[in-house]
Design a protein around this motif. Sequence first.
Motif, PDB file in Angstrom:
ATOM      1  N   THR A  85       1.180  -1.665  -0.039  1.00  0.00           N
ATOM      2  CA  THR A  85      -0.127  -0.141  -0.150  1.00  0.00           C
ATOM      3  C   THR A  85       0.441   1.099  -0.080  1.00  0.00           C
ATOM      4  O   THR A  85       0.191   2.502  -0.625  1.00  0.00           O
ATOM      5  CB  THR A  85      -1.373  -0.095   1.264  1.00  0.00           C
ATOM      6  N   VAL A 137       1.641   3.178   2.312  1.00  0.00           N
ATOM      7  CA  VAL A 137       0.634   4.206   3.284  1.00  0.00           C
ATOM      8  C   VAL A 137       1.279   3.071   4.790  1.00  0.00           C
ATOM      9  O   VAL A 137       1.386   4.467   5.773  1.00  0.00           O
ATOM     10  CB  VAL A 137      -0.772   3.956   3.095  1.00  0.00           C
ATOM     11  N   TRP A 178       2.638   4.590   7.980  1.00  0.00           N
ATOM     12  CA  TRP A 178       1.923   5.501   9.440  1.00  0.00           C
ATOM     13  C   TRP A 178       2.380   4.697  10.489  1.00  0.00           C
ATOM     14  O   TRP A 178       2.901   5.056  11.536  1.00  0.00           O
ATOM     15  CB  TRP A 178       0.427   5.241   9.122  1.00  0.00           C
TER      16      TRP A 178
END
Length: 329
Positions: free
Chosen positions: A175, A177, A181
């Motif tokens: 992803t 992401v 994160w």
Amino acid sequence: MDLDAFTAVHSDEWDRLHRLARRRRLDGAEADELVRLYQAVATHLSTVRSAAPDPVLVTRLSDLLTRARVRIGGTHEPAWSDVTRFVAVDVPAALYRIRWWSLAVIVGCLAIGVVSGVWVATQPEALAAMGTPSEREEYVQNAFASYYDPGASFAAMVWTNNAWIAAQCVGLGITGVWPVWVLLQNAVSVGATGGMMAAYDELDVFLQLIAPHGLLELTAVFVAGAAGLRIFWTWVDPGPRRRVVALAQEGRALITVAVGLAGALALSGLVEGFVTGSALPWWLKIAIGALALAAFWTYVLVLGRRATQAGFTGDLDADRAGEVVPTAG
């Protein structure tokens, strides 16, 4: 020779040989059939090479014959040798291949953590965001230290939680992401906590309690994030390989990283469960943590370099990974 017609005529025999070669047990008739099909497919490979040397089909038949030859010869190694190779070769090779990604992530996260800590320690509004004065006082004076409760159950809880985080970083790395994160969340959280402790003149307590296990624990999380980002980058830039092939190869190799990091996190969990909160002198606690970190990097750099020089990547063997279309470059 019409290669499509040839494949259509003999594909059933190839599929049958593939199935027989992968069976764990064969009766007498199946063993005879395996040998007969092996001889027939060897003839097919010779025909293809001489009349229409298609590289994809040649590779497929060669791999099939290799698998069947091993099955016929009975050269299967004991299961423990697979475990030994996985621990001593595959895991360090996979970790070694992402060492520069890991270094970049570690440096970046340390920088973010330091900035976060300095911000909380020096800016009243940032410190206020950490909680009310009474909540901060309770955390600094009691909650932070009391969290590290020595014992096996605490070590197991810490290990399973961190191993799950590492697995998510790798598994959801495509992803692009999720690993970012997780890395940001950990760097900011640890840095801000250190900054709050520093604001109350308890930075020495923070370092004494976080360093013994945190040196290895945070390194493992950062390496997991690096592995996830490496998978994402493979999707963005697969190089000369087809994207699906590159993702399959890198994904299998980097899942090896997740399994290997579970071992590193088990070690850091033991340190956190039995050393961090113990009555040992603080200098000895930190020395134990530093030794665990040194052991991890020695494992990665020494065994990993040796394994990659021997051609290992952490991926499955060709006979387990399946056929791959040859690519130039």
